[in-house]
Enzyme design. Structure first.
Site, PDB file in Angstrom:
ATOM      1  N   ASP A   1      28.376  55.129  71.414  1.00  0.00           N
ATOM      2  CA  ASP A   1      27.204  54.424  71.912  1.00  0.00           C
ATOM      3  C   ASP A   1      27.065  54.753  73.395  1.00  0.00           C
ATOM      4  O   ASP A   1      27.769  55.623  73.926  1.00  0.00           O
ATOM      5  CB  ASP A   1      27.302  52.919  71.637  1.00  0.00           C
ATOM      6  CG  ASP A   1      28.344  52.203  72.481  1.00  0.00           C
ATOM      7  OD1 ASP A   1      29.102  52.862  73.234  1.00  0.00           O
ATOM      8  OD2 ASP A   1      28.403  50.964  72.397  1.00  0.00           O
TER       9      ASP A   1
ATOM     10  N   CYS B   1      33.101  53.378  71.894  1.00  0.00           N
ATOM     11  CA  CYS B   1      32.160  52.407  72.444  1.00  0.00           C
ATOM     12  C   CYS B   1      32.885  51.740  73.609  1.00  0.00           C
ATOM     13  O   CYS B   1      33.932  52.227  74.033  1.00  0.00           O
ATOM     14  CB  CYS B   1      31.668  51.413  71.384  1.00  0.00           C
ATOM     15  SG  CYS B   1      32.875  50.237  70.756  1.00  0.00           S
TER      16      CYS B   1
ATOM     17  N   HIS C   1      51.944  57.163  59.795  1.00  0.00           N
ATOM     18  CA  HIS C   1      52.165  56.079  58.840  1.00  0.00           C
ATOM     19  C   HIS C   1      50.920  55.657  58.077  1.00  0.00           C
ATOM     20  O   HIS C   1      51.026  55.169  56.952  1.00  0.00           O
ATOM     21  CB  HIS C   1      52.744  54.851  59.553  1.00  0.00           C
ATOM     22  CG  HIS C   1      54.143  55.056  60.012  1.00  0.00           C
ATOM     23  ND1 HIS C   1      54.945  54.015  60.411  1.00  0.00           N
ATOM     24  CD2 HIS C   1      54.907  56.172  60.154  1.00  0.00           C
ATOM     25  CE1 HIS C   1      56.132  54.475  60.774  1.00  0.00           C
ATOM     26  NE2 HIS C   1      56.122  55.783  60.633  1.00  0.00           N
TER      27      HIS C   1
ATOM     28  N   HIS D   1      55.003  55.862  53.121  1.00  0.00           N
ATOM     29  CA  HIS D   1      53.734  55.633  53.811  1.00  0.00           C
ATOM     30  C   HIS D   1      52.552  55.962  52.898  1.00  0.00           C
ATOM     31  O   HIS D   1      51.518  55.304  52.966  1.00  0.00           O
ATOM     32  CB  HIS D   1      53.682  56.434  55.110  1.00  0.00           C
ATOM     33  CG  HIS D   1      54.842  56.149  55.997  1.00  0.00           C
ATOM     34  ND1 HIS D   1      55.052  54.912  56.567  1.00  0.00           N
ATOM     35  CD2 HIS D   1      55.880  56.922  56.384  1.00  0.00           C
ATOM     36  CE1 HIS D   1      56.162  54.948  57.283  1.00  0.00           C
ATOM     37  NE2 HIS D   1      56.686  56.153  57.176  1.00  0.00           N
TER      38      HIS D   1
ATOM     39  N   THR E   1      34.715  48.914  74.048  1.00  0.00           N
ATOM     40  CA  THR E   1      36.099  48.523  73.760  1.00  0.00           C
ATOM     41  C   THR E   1      36.694  49.309  72.608  1.00  0.00           C
ATOM     42  O   THR E   1      37.902  49.291  72.410  1.00  0.00           O
ATOM     43  CB  THR E   1      36.184  47.028  73.377  1.00  0.00           C
ATOM     44  OG1 THR E   1      35.417  46.825  72.188  1.00  0.00           O
ATOM     45  CG2 THR E   1      35.693  46.138  74.504  1.00  0.00           C
ATOM     46  N   GLY E   2      35.855  49.957  71.825  1.00  0.00           N
ATOM     47  CA  GLY E   2      36.297  50.641  70.620  1.00  0.00           C
ATOM     48  C   GLY E   2      36.318  49.718  69.412  1.00  0.00           C
ATOM     49  O   GLY E   2      36.438  50.177  68.275  1.00  0.00           O
TER      50      GLY E   2
END
Length: 149
Positions: free
Chosen positions: A8, A65, A98, A133, A67-68
């Protein structure tokens, strides 16, 4: 390897650095936008990248973005996508080793550009370890399949 990129307005400047890094490494990418610092809504860009990963147009994705958080939540709404928000190299490595993450989210307002590139480099070099995993990732897929109509 082909990587889908999306951001963004808050992630736009960081994405410029990420594209320069990918160009230097000779890594192919598709830029799904945005292409300016004008205000836009992050969900559409998270979805575009996630969809490109899901349908095989891109092998992996990177989204940014402020903060993500928002863009990672948006990307994770696409079935088959495991988007990991990483603010350090250890988390980036573990998200691949993992969790076999196929999309990386970085918060541009909370992660400096040099650290962001280190995180990206770590993420790209990491390899899924499989074994126990894989069993766990398959359980994530099972949960997802219960709720996808």
């Amino acid at each position: 390897m082909k990587i889908g990129l999306g951001c963004d307005h808050a992630g736009y400047e960081l994405m410029i650095y990420i594209k320069e890094y990918l160009d230097e490494k000779g890594i192919e990418y598709i830029d799904f936008g945005t292409n300016s610092s004008e205000s836009v809504d992050y969900p559409e860009f998270g979805e575009k990248v996630a969809q490109a990963v899901k349908n095989g147009e891109c092998d992996k994705g990177i989204v940014c973005c402020g903060t993500g958080i928002g863009i990672s939540i948006s990307a994770n709404k696409v079935p088959g996508v495991r988007c990991a928000l990483c603010g350090d190299c250890y988390s980036a490595r573990m998200s691949i080793e993992h969790n076999n993450a196929n999309v990386l989210a970085i918060g541009a307002r909370v992660t400096g550009k040099d650290l962001a590139l280190e995180i990206l480099d770590t993420w790209l070099k990491a390899e899924f370890q499989g074994g126990k995993h894989e069993r766990r990732v398959n359980k994530i897929k099972d949960i997802e399949s219960k709720y996808v109509i």
